[in-house]
Design a protein around this motif. Structure first.
Motif, PDB file in Angstrom:
ATOM      1  N   GLU A 104      38.552  -6.199  18.781  1.00 32.30           N
ATOM      2  CA  GLU A 104      38.980  -5.997  17.503  1.00 32.30           C
ATOM      3  C   GLU A 104      38.183  -6.069  16.281  1.00 32.30           C
ATOM      4  N   ALA A 105      37.019  -6.693  16.564  1.00 30.70           N
ATOM      5  CA  ALA A 105      36.005  -7.212  15.479  1.00 30.70           C
ATOM      6  C   ALA A 105      35.392  -5.474  15.296  1.00 30.70           C
ATOM      7  N   VAL A 106      35.031  -5.018  16.409  1.00 34.00           N
ATOM      8  CA  VAL A 106      34.371  -3.670  16.504  1.00 34.00           C
ATOM      9  C   VAL A 106      35.352  -2.889  15.796  1.00 34.00           C
ATOM     10  N   GLU A 107      36.442  -2.779  16.170  1.00 30.71           N
ATOM     11  CA  GLU A 107      37.396  -1.558  15.717  1.00 30.71           C
ATOM     12  C   GLU A 107      37.573  -1.841  14.161  1.00 30.71           C
ATOM     13  N   LEU A 108      37.572  -3.162  13.606  1.00 32.54           N
ATOM     14  CA  LEU A 108      37.683  -3.289  12.313  1.00 32.54           C
ATOM     15  C   LEU A 108      36.398  -2.812  11.442  1.00 32.54           C
ATOM     16  N   TYR A 109      35.267  -3.152  12.114  1.00 31.54           N
ATOM     17  CA  TYR A 109      34.005  -2.791  11.584  1.00 31.54           C
ATOM     18  C   TYR A 109      33.800  -1.360  11.368  1.00 31.54           C
ATOM     19  N   LEU A 110      34.323  -0.639  12.566  1.00 29.13           N
ATOM     20  CA  LEU A 110      34.244   0.872  12.475  1.00 29.13           C
ATOM     21  C   LEU A 110      34.933   1.544  11.438  1.00 29.13           C
ATOM     22  N   GLU A 111      36.268   0.795  10.973  1.00 31.89           N
ATOM     23  CA  GLU A 111      37.060   1.341  10.257  1.00 31.89           C
ATOM     24  C   GLU A 111      36.543   1.486   8.750  1.00 31.89           C
ATOM     25  N   THR A 112      35.510   0.699   8.467  1.00 33.95           N
ATOM     26  CA  THR A 112      34.866   0.516   7.322  1.00 33.95           C
ATOM     27  C   THR A 112      33.784   1.818   6.960  1.00 33.95           C
ATOM     28  N   LEU A 113      33.219   2.255   8.235  1.00 32.82           N
ATOM     29  CA  LEU A 113      32.228   3.194   8.152  1.00 32.82           C
ATOM     30  C   LEU A 113      32.689   4.698   7.930  1.00 32.82           C
ATOM     31  N   SER A 114      31.899   5.554   7.517  1.00 35.78           N
ATOM     32  CA  SER A 114      32.443   6.903   7.444  1.00 35.78           C
ATOM     33  C   SER A 114      31.817   7.578   8.782  1.00 35.78           C
ATOM     34  N   GLU A 115      32.271   8.758   9.250  1.00 38.06           N
ATOM     35  CA  GLU A 115      31.935   9.345  10.522  1.00 38.06           C
ATOM     36  C   GLU A 115      30.592   9.455  10.619  1.00 38.06           C
ATOM     37  N   GLU A 116      29.740   9.681   9.465  1.00 38.95           N
ATOM     38  CA  GLU A 116      28.349   9.899   9.483  1.00 38.95           C
ATOM     39  C   GLU A 116      27.841   8.443   9.924  1.00 38.95           C
ATOM     40  N   GLU A 117      28.222   7.382   9.389  1.00 41.51           N
ATOM     41  CA  GLU A 117      27.508   6.174   9.521  1.00 41.51           C
ATOM     42  C   GLU A 117      27.921   5.736  10.926  1.00 41.51           C
ATOM     43  N   ILE A 118      29.152   6.045  11.380  1.00 40.29           N
ATOM     44  CA  ILE A 118      29.170   5.424  12.637  1.00 40.29           C
ATOM     45  C   ILE A 118      28.406   6.280  13.713  1.00 40.29           C
ATOM     46  N   LYS A 119      28.127   7.766  13.552  1.00 41.72           N
ATOM     47  CA  LYS A 119      27.152   8.584  14.602  1.00 41.72           C
ATOM     48  C   LYS A 119      25.933   7.816  14.154  1.00 41.72           C
ATOM     49  N   GLU A 120      25.293   7.435  13.157  1.00 36.03           N
ATOM     50  CA  GLU A 120      24.120   6.800  12.967  1.00 36.03           C
ATOM     51  C   GLU A 120      23.882   5.448  13.689  1.00 36.03           C
ATOM     52  N   ALA A 121      25.152   4.494  13.534  1.00 36.68           N
ATOM     53  CA  ALA A 121      25.000   3.251  13.987  1.00 36.68           C
ATOM     54  C   ALA A 121      25.109   3.281  15.724  1.00 36.68           C
ATOM     55  N   LEU A 122      25.902   4.194  16.103  1.00 38.12           N
ATOM     56  CA  LEU A 122      26.064   4.336  17.437  1.00 38.12           C
ATOM     57  C   LEU A 122      24.991   5.158  18.293  1.00 38.12           C
ATOM     58  N   SER A 123      24.033   5.618  17.482  1.00 35.42           N
ATOM     59  CA  SER A 123      22.935   6.315  18.068  1.00 35.42           C
ATOM     60  C   SER A 123      21.791   5.598  18.467  1.00 35.42           C
ATOM     61  N   LYS A 124      21.892   4.356  18.109  1.00 36.05           N
ATOM     62  CA  LYS A 124      20.730   3.339  18.592  1.00 36.05           C
ATOM     63  C   LYS A 124      20.733   3.304  20.216  1.00 36.05           C
ATOM     64  N   GLU A 125      19.672   3.282  20.740  1.00 38.85           N
ATOM     65  CA  GLU A 125      19.654   3.224  22.288  1.00 38.85           C
ATOM     66  C   GLU A 125      19.437   1.766  22.533  1.00 38.85           C
TER      67      GLU A 125
END
Length: 74
Positions: free
Chosen positions: A42-63
């Motif tokens: 739930e915390a991750v879902e709520l966090y992702l809702e606050t980000l733009s699609e570009e911000e999500i791609k950037e955050a989740l591109s970390k290895e």
């Protein structure tokens, strides 16, 4: 949209603590493993809702790599 994220769960004398290394600040706790899993999802879902699609791609591109090493203590 669906994403896969890394979750780290630690157990201590108070219960369980979980966080997502890709999303600084996405963390939660629970008394049981099942509770902390539901809470961090739930915390991750709520966090992702606050980000733009570009911000999500950037955050989740970390290895994120995990491993176990054997260490010796003198």
């Amino acid at each position: 949209m669906s994403y896969k994220v890394s979750i780290v769960i630690e157990k201590d004398e108070y219960g369980y603590y979980a966080y997502c290394p890709e999303l600084e600040g996405a963390q939660s706790q629970g008394d049981s493993l099942e509770e902390v899993m539901a809470n961090i999802k739930e915390a991750v879902e709520l966090y992702l809702e606050t980000l733009s699609e570009e911000e999500i791609k950037e955050a989740l591109s970390k290895e994120i790599f995990t491993t176990a090493v054997e260490v010796q203590v003198a």
